[in-house]
Design a protein around this motif. Structure first.
Motif, PDB file in Angstrom:
ATOM      1  N   ASN A   1       5.248  42.066  96.560  1.00 57.29           N
ATOM      2  CA  ASN A   1       4.153  41.243  95.619  1.00 57.29           C
ATOM      3  C   ASN A   1       4.097  42.041  94.218  1.00 57.29           C
TER       4      ASN A   1
ATOM      5  N   SER B   1      -1.317  41.306  89.607  1.00 55.78           N
ATOM      6  CA  SER B   1      -1.567  40.273  88.603  1.00 55.78           C
ATOM      7  C   SER B   1      -1.566  40.825  87.431  1.00 55.78           C
ATOM      8  N   ASP B   2      -1.569  39.801  86.485  1.00 63.80           N
ATOM      9  CA  ASP B   2      -1.441  40.319  84.796  1.00 63.80           C
ATOM     10  C   ASP B   2      -3.004  40.930  84.335  1.00 63.80           C
ATOM     11  N   SER B   3      -4.161  41.024  85.052  1.00 60.52           N
ATOM     12  CA  SER B   3      -5.258  41.200  84.608  1.00 60.52           C
ATOM     13  C   SER B   3      -5.482  42.828  84.350  1.00 60.52           C
TER      14      SER B   3
ATOM     15  N   SER C   1       1.282  46.931  85.588  1.00 56.09           N
ATOM     16  CA  SER C   1       1.763  45.865  86.589  1.00 56.09           C
ATOM     17  C   SER C   1       2.923  46.762  87.533  1.00 56.09           C
TER      18      SER C   1
END
Length: 192
Positions: free
Chosen positions: A41, A44-46, A50
């Motif tokens: 997976n 997330s972009d937060s 990444s």
């Protein structure tokens, strides 16, 4: 008739005598640990970074009292394995980079008491990031540690831990499995 009874008696005696065996204990075996297929997976972009992590792992926020906003745990519930991820911004400050590097080496060297060996490898990712991987052997709490940096803005460190009393030689297949996932994670790191 008496001979037939005697023959039957002797036959029954032989059958019962042959069924009794002395019990021999079996040697201790290792647990069979099923290893799942590898699928990943995207994080997330937060986060300021990444990477791809195993679909069989859960992301958890670091809840320790010293945690910082972008510290997480990549937790494998089936293996009770935990990759602790810490992130620091360097902001083009060489002194900060030196401090973070020193901390990373200090945290790894704390395991020298129980480690048979610590093997360090330096690798460059396809994106030009430098990664240092430390593999520790012996009955150490953390068998695999790493850090990745671009030397100017980002510093990410990770360490693999198991929350189990099982010995590392019994965990060897799981350690190898998770190490492959960590190398995939390192190769897919991007800075946001």
């Amino acid at each position: 008739m008496i001979k037939a009874l005697q023959s039957g008696f002797i036959l029954c005696l032989l059958i019962f005598a042959s069924c009794t065996q002395e019990y021999l204990p079996k040697p201790k075996g290792y647990n069979r640990i099923p290893l799942p297929d590898r699928t990943y997976n995207a994080l997330s972009d937060s986060f300021p970074y990444s990477f791809e992590y195993s679909r069989h792992a859960e992301l958890k926020k670091d809840s320790s009292y010293i945690s910082e906003p972008f510290w997480i745990h990549v937790y494998y519930p089936d293996f009770e394995a935990d990759i602790q991820i810490t992130y620091k911004s360097i902001n083009r400050n060489e002194k900060l980079l030196e401090e973070y590097l020193k901390d990373a080496y200090t945290l790894t060297s704390k395991h020298q008491i129980k480690a048979y060996s610590i093997e360090e490898n330096i690798m460059k990712t396809a994106e030009g990031k430098t990664a240092v991987i430390a593999e520790l052997e012996g009955e150490v709490p953390s068998q695999f540690q790493f850090f990745v940096t671009d030397s100017t803005d980002h510093f990410l460190r990770g360490a693999l831990y198991f929350r189990t009393a099982m010995k590392n030689d019994s965990l060897a297949p799981v350690i190898e499995y998770v190490k492959v996932d960590i190398v995939h994670m390192i190769n897919t790191i991007e800075w946001n």
